[in-house]
Design a protein around this motif. Sequence first.
Motif, short mmCIF file in Angstrom:
data_model
loop_
_atom_site.label_atom_id
_atom_site.label_comp_id
_atom_site.label_asym_id
_atom_site.label_seq_id
_atom_site.Cartn_x
_atom_site.Cartn_y
_atom_site.Cartn_z
N LEU A 215 0.84 -1.21 0.00
CA LEU A 215 0.00 0.00 0.00
C LEU A 215 0.87 1.25 0.00
N PHE B 287 -4.45 -11.61 -0.89
CA PHE B 287 -3.73 -10.34 -0.97
C PHE B 287 -4.73 -9.18 -1.00
N TRP B 288 -5.72 -9.33 -1.87
CA TRP B 288 -6.74 -8.28 -2.03
C TRP B 288 -7.52 -8.10 -0.72
N GLU C 58 -5.37 -6.26 1.84
CA GLU C 58 -5.20 -4.83 1.50
C GLU C 58 -6.48 -4.04 1.79
N LEU C 59 -7.62 -4.60 1.39
CA LEU C 59 -8.88 -3.90 1.61
C LEU C 59 -9.17 -3.75 3.10
N LEU D 3 -7.12 -0.96 4.36
CA LEU D 3 -7.66 0.32 3.88
C LEU D 3 -8.90 0.72 4.69
N GLN D 4 -9.77 -0.26 4.97
CA GLN D 4 -10.96 0.05 5.75
C GLN D 4 -10.58 0.43 7.18
#
Lengths: 282, 184
Positions: free
Chosen positions: B109, B138-139, B142-143, B146-147
Motif C-alpha cells: 500500500l 492479498f486483495w 489490503e482492503l 484500507l478500511q
Amino acid sequence: MEKYKRDGVIGKERNSLRQIHKYRRQGSSGGSVVVKRFMLQPKLDALSTRDEEASADPEETGVPIKTLRQISLLKVMQHENIVRLVEMNYEDGDSLVRLVFEYADMDLRNFLEEYAAKASDQKLVKKLLCQLLRGVAHFHSIGAAHGALNPKNVLIDIGNENLKILNIAMDADALYTAPELLLGSTESSPAADMFAVGCIFAEMVNRRPLFQGKAANINNIFNLLGTPTEENWPGKLSEVFPNLEPHGLDLISKLLCLDPSKRIKACAALKHDYFKDLILLR
Amino acid sequence: MQFNVMQEYDPIDRPPLGEDEYLHTYLNSEPLSMAAEGYAGDAHGMEWREKALIVIFTYSKCKNNFDPVVPYLAMSYFDRYMSRRNPVPALMRCRLHDLELLAICCLTLAWKIRYRYFKVRHFKAIQRSLPYIAPQKFWTMELCILQGLDWKLCTVTPFSFLQYFGNPMFGYSSHGFHRTINET
C-alpha cells in the motif's frame, strides 16, 4: 440508493460513455448529491456490462492503484470550497465502493445563464473567483491537480453565494485546456488548472466562454494571447475585457500566461491586488 | 486518467506553501496519522510490531530501488491499524503468517501511494524470497487495512514539517514527532 432519487444528468465521465447523475435526497433533509462508483476488485469477466469503472490493469494484484490513490486523496480533501464526501458504501461483497458527494444549487454555467443580472455584479465575480482559487489552492497544497476545471464542475449555492469545486472526473472541456496540454503534454498539472481558472474568470467577467467555437485549439489561444514569443503579450486582453479593472486585467494575464512555469500559482493569485478590497469570508 | 490527476505522494517535497495556515492544517491532521495513544505500552502489540518491522525491512526494496519513505509509511500504516484494535484477518495457515501478510500489504500500500506505476508483480520479481500469496488473500488483506485506516494513506508525517523548521510555531507545539518514538 433507496434514500436518493435520480434528478437529472450533470455530465459525462472522463474516458467513458457513462453519464454522471445528480440525485435528490428523499425525506426532510433534502439536498442533492452526486454518486461515483469505483471497482475495488478486477472482474474476471471482461465482458461484464456493468457500468462501474473497470480496473485498468487486469494483472494488477490487490486493490487497484488508481482507486486507492483517488479515494485516499478524497479522504484528506476537507475544504469549504471543495464538495464534501458524505458517504462511502460497499457493495457486491466489498468489490465495489460507492462514494456520495454533496451537490449545490447549480453549476456555474447555469448560474451565469439563469442569474445573468446577479452574475454581472463584479463584486460577486471577485468573491466567487477568490473562493475558486482557495479551493484550487487546497488541491495543489495536498499534491494534487484537478485536471478538468470548467464551469460545469464549479458549483454555486445561490443563497449564500458559496462556490464549491466538484472533483468527479468529468470529460475535460477543450475550451478550458491549457496550451501545453493542447501541444501534446499528457500530464495535467497545477499550472494547467490555473489556466482553466483564467478561462473561468474570463467567462464570469464577460458571461461567455473566452475561447468560442466547437473546440478551442491552439490557434484560438494564440490568436488572443499572441504567439509564444511573450513580446506581444498580453496581446488583445485589454480589448476583450474593456470593463475589467486594471488589477483584474493583470491577474487574468498572469493566469493565462502561455508558459506554465511562469503562470501564477494559486497561493500567489490569492494575494493579488485584485482581491485587496475583498473581505474574505472565513 | 479516470479522475483528477495526482502527483506522486511526497511527504518531503510538498509544494511551497509558506503559509502558517497550512502548518496549522498539518498540525491538526497529524494526530490522525499517528498510532493511537498507549500503543507503545502494549507489550503484546510491541512484540508483533517487532516482527512486522523485520518483515517490512526485509521486503522494502523494489526494482533495485530503496526509498526510505516507503518502509516508514508502511510502518506507520501498521502502527495505526494495530493500535486501533483492528482485527488481523485469519487468511493464512497460522497467525504468524497472517501478521506477515499484514506487514507485506502495508508495504505494498505504501508503494502504491508513493509510486503510481508500482506493480505487485515487479515487487514479487525483485523479492524472490517472498512467499506465494493467493491474489484473493492479498486483495482481502489490503482492503481490510484500507478500511481500518479509513482509506487515509496520504498521511502527515514528520517529513511534512521539514520545511517549517525554524518556524516559531514549533516552540509552542508538542506535535511534530512520531508518537510511537516519543512513548518508547
